[in-house]
Design a protein around this motif. Structure first.
Motif, PDB file in Angstrom:
ATOM      1  N   GLU A  56       0.847  -1.202   0.000  1.00 16.33           N
ATOM      2  CA  GLU A  56       0.000   0.000   0.000  1.00 16.33           C
ATOM      3  C   GLU A  56       0.877   1.245   0.000  1.00 16.33           C
ATOM      4  N   LEU A  57       0.542   2.201  -0.864  1.00 18.44           N
ATOM      5  CA  LEU A  57       1.270   3.460  -0.903  1.00 18.44           C
ATOM      6  C   LEU A  57       1.004   4.225   0.386  1.00 18.44           C
ATOM      7  N   THR A  58       2.074   4.550   1.115  1.00 13.22           N
ATOM      8  CA  THR A  58       1.927   5.256   2.395  1.00 13.22           C
ATOM      9  C   THR A  58       2.558   6.640   2.375  1.00 13.22           C
ATOM     10  N   GLY A  59       3.444   6.913   1.397  1.00 13.79           N
ATOM     11  CA  GLY A  59       4.083   8.220   1.355  1.00 13.79           C
ATOM     12  C   GLY A  59       4.821   8.464   0.056  1.00 13.79           C
ATOM     13  N   ARG A  74       6.404  17.633  -2.488  1.00 17.92           N
ATOM     14  CA  ARG A  74       5.365  16.621  -2.339  1.00 17.92           C
ATOM     15  C   ARG A  74       5.699  15.543  -1.319  1.00 17.92           C
ATOM     16  N   LEU A  75       6.323  15.970  -0.184  1.00 18.50           N
ATOM     17  CA  LEU A  75       6.453  15.040   0.930  1.00 18.50           C
ATOM     18  C   LEU A  75       5.047  14.888   1.498  1.00 18.50           C
ATOM     19  N   ALA A  76       4.491  13.719   1.348  1.00 17.67           N
ATOM     20  CA  ALA A  76       3.132  13.457   1.801  1.00 17.67           C
ATOM     21  C   ALA A  76       3.076  12.056   2.399  1.00 17.67           C
ATOM     22  N   VAL A  77       2.412  11.952   3.527  1.00 15.97           N
ATOM     23  CA  VAL A  77       2.228  10.661   4.192  1.00 15.97           C
ATOM     24  C   VAL A  77       0.732  10.481   4.427  1.00 15.97           C
ATOM     25  N   HIS A  78       0.237   9.302   4.114  1.00 18.22           N
ATOM     26  CA  HIS A  78      -1.174   8.998   4.321  1.00 18.22           C
ATOM     27  C   HIS A  78      -1.527   9.235   5.788  1.00 18.22           C
ATOM     28  N   PRO A  79      -2.662   9.886   6.055  1.00 15.58           N
ATOM     29  CA  PRO A  79      -3.040  10.182   7.444  1.00 15.58           C
ATOM     30  C   PRO A  79      -3.018   8.959   8.370  1.00 15.58           C
ATOM     31  N   ALA A  87       7.880   9.525   6.727  1.00 20.66           N
ATOM     32  CA  ALA A  87       8.538  10.740   6.233  1.00 20.66           C
ATOM     33  C   ALA A  87      10.035  10.688   6.493  1.00 20.66           C
ATOM     34  N   THR A  88      10.421  10.198   7.648  1.00 17.55           N
ATOM     35  CA  THR A  88      11.842  10.085   7.976  1.00 17.55           C
ATOM     36  C   THR A  88      12.556   9.182   6.979  1.00 17.55           C
ATOM     37  N   ALA A  89      11.950   8.058   6.647  1.00 18.14           N
ATOM     38  CA  ALA A  89      12.557   7.121   5.695  1.00 18.14           C
ATOM     39  C   ALA A  89      12.622   7.725   4.296  1.00 18.14           C
ATOM     40  N   LEU A  90      11.567   8.427   3.892  1.00 18.54           N
ATOM     41  CA  LEU A  90      11.563   9.064   2.569  1.00 18.54           C
ATOM     42  C   LEU A  90      12.646  10.135   2.482  1.00 18.54           C
ATOM     43  N   LEU A  91      12.763  10.961   3.515  1.00 21.12           N
ATOM     44  CA  LEU A  91      13.782  12.020   3.490  1.00 21.12           C
ATOM     45  C   LEU A  91      15.184  11.434   3.527  1.00 21.12           C
ATOM     46  N   ALA A  92      15.381  10.365   4.269  1.00 19.86           N
ATOM     47  CA  ALA A  92      16.701   9.716   4.284  1.00 19.86           C
ATOM     48  C   ALA A  92      17.050   9.198   2.889  1.00 19.86           C
ATOM     49  N   ALA A  93      16.091   8.595   2.209  1.00 17.43           N
ATOM     50  CA  ALA A  93      16.331   8.100   0.846  1.00 17.43           C
ATOM     51  C   ALA A  93      16.614   9.253  -0.108  1.00 17.43           C
ATOM     52  N   ALA A  94      15.873  10.354   0.033  1.00 14.39           N
ATOM     53  CA  ALA A  94      16.097  11.525  -0.817  1.00 14.39           C
ATOM     54  C   ALA A  94      17.490  12.106  -0.576  1.00 14.39           C
ATOM     55  N   GLU A  95      17.882  12.207   0.676  1.00 12.50           N
ATOM     56  CA  GLU A  95      19.202  12.761   1.003  1.00 12.50           C
ATOM     57  C   GLU A  95      20.324  11.850   0.512  1.00 12.50           C
ATOM     58  N   GLU A  96      20.124  10.538   0.572  1.00  9.87           N
ATOM     59  CA  GLU A  96      21.114   9.598   0.019  1.00  9.87           C
ATOM     60  C   GLU A  96      21.244   9.807  -1.487  1.00  9.87           C
ATOM     61  N   ARG A  97      20.113   9.984  -2.154  1.00 13.43           N
ATOM     62  CA  ARG A  97      20.128  10.238  -3.600  1.00 13.43           C
ATOM     63  C   ARG A  97      20.913  11.504  -3.904  1.00 13.43           C
ATOM     64  N   HIS A 118       5.580  22.059   9.154  1.00 13.36           N
ATOM     65  CA  HIS A 118       6.707  22.819   9.714  1.00 13.36           C
ATOM     66  C   HIS A 118       7.385  22.000  10.817  1.00 13.36           C
ATOM     67  N   ARG A 119       6.587  21.379  11.666  1.00 14.86           N
ATOM     68  CA  ARG A 119       7.148  20.560  12.748  1.00 14.86           C
ATOM     69  C   ARG A 119       7.894  19.348  12.186  1.00 14.86           C
ATOM     70  N   ALA A 120       7.321  18.718  11.174  1.00 22.99           N
ATOM     71  CA  ALA A 120       7.965  17.537  10.583  1.00 22.99           C
ATOM     72  C   ALA A 120       9.290  17.903   9.921  1.00 22.99           C
ATOM     73  N   TRP A 121       9.287  18.982   9.148  1.00 22.49           N
ATOM     74  CA  TRP A 121      10.528  19.399   8.493  1.00 22.49           C
ATOM     75  C   TRP A 121      11.563  19.823   9.530  1.00 22.49           C
ATOM     76  N   GLY A 122      11.139  20.541  10.553  1.00 22.22           N
ATOM     77  CA  GLY A 122      12.066  20.942  11.609  1.00 22.22           C
ATOM     78  C   GLY A 122      12.671  19.741  12.315  1.00 22.22           C
ATOM     79  N   ALA A 123      11.859  18.739  12.603  1.00 26.59           N
ATOM     80  CA  ALA A 123      12.353  17.525  13.251  1.00 26.59           C
ATOM     81  C   ALA A 123      13.368  16.802  12.376  1.00 26.59           C
ATOM     82  N   ALA A 124      13.264  16.969  11.062  1.00 26.14           N
ATOM     83  CA  ALA A 124      14.197  16.325  10.128  1.00 26.14           C
ATOM     84  C   ALA A 124      15.467  17.151   9.924  1.00 26.14           C
TER      85      ALA A 124
END
Length: 141
Positions: A56-59, A74-79, A87-97, A118-124
């Protein structure tokens, strides 16, 4: 989080991604259509990252690199899957890329009114750059 899989999108994923963004993403973009996402994948086939759990697509996140800058969209995570490391895993993959491509700094498009984002991006580890504003001009109606 072991059951979370990150992969690049394929043309067969277009309709699923567009439907997902309607449910999980905040706001819309002029490029939120089949043609816009298809052009993205034609130009940079590895730029759209998908997170899946049990098929299932989650993000999603778009991790675009133009040879100069690393852009995140388009960082988006299913509610139903938020606050579970997607989101953490997606951003880690993006940063590795980005690192593999020689990128030096990532920037993200975040809506001013989207406080949870804003909170999610700040936490990252991302921070708002107050000295810059985004200027736009639609190229077609």
């Amino acid at each position: 989080m072991d059951d979370l899989r990150i992969r690049t999108a394929a043309p067969a994923d277009l309709d699923t991604v567009l439907a997902f963004w309607k449910e999980a993403a905040e706001g819309t973009s002029i490029s939120d259509d089949r043609g816009g996402v298809a052009r993205l994948l034609d130009r940079d086939p590895e730029s759209l990252l998908l997170a899946e759990r049990d098929g299932e697509l989650t993000g999603t996140v778009i991790a675009g690199f133009d040879g100069w800058r690393c852009h995140l969209y388009r960082l988006a995570v299913h509610p139903g899957h938020r606050r579970r490391g997607v989101a953490t895993a997606l951003l880690a993959a993006a940063e590795e890329r980005f690192t593999a491509l020689g990128g030096r700094r990532g920037d993200a498009m975040v809506l001013d009114e989207n406080e949870p984002a804003h909170r999610a991006w700040g936490a990252a580890g991302y921070a708002r750059q107050p000295q810059w504003s985004r200027w736009v001009k639609p190229l077609r109606p």
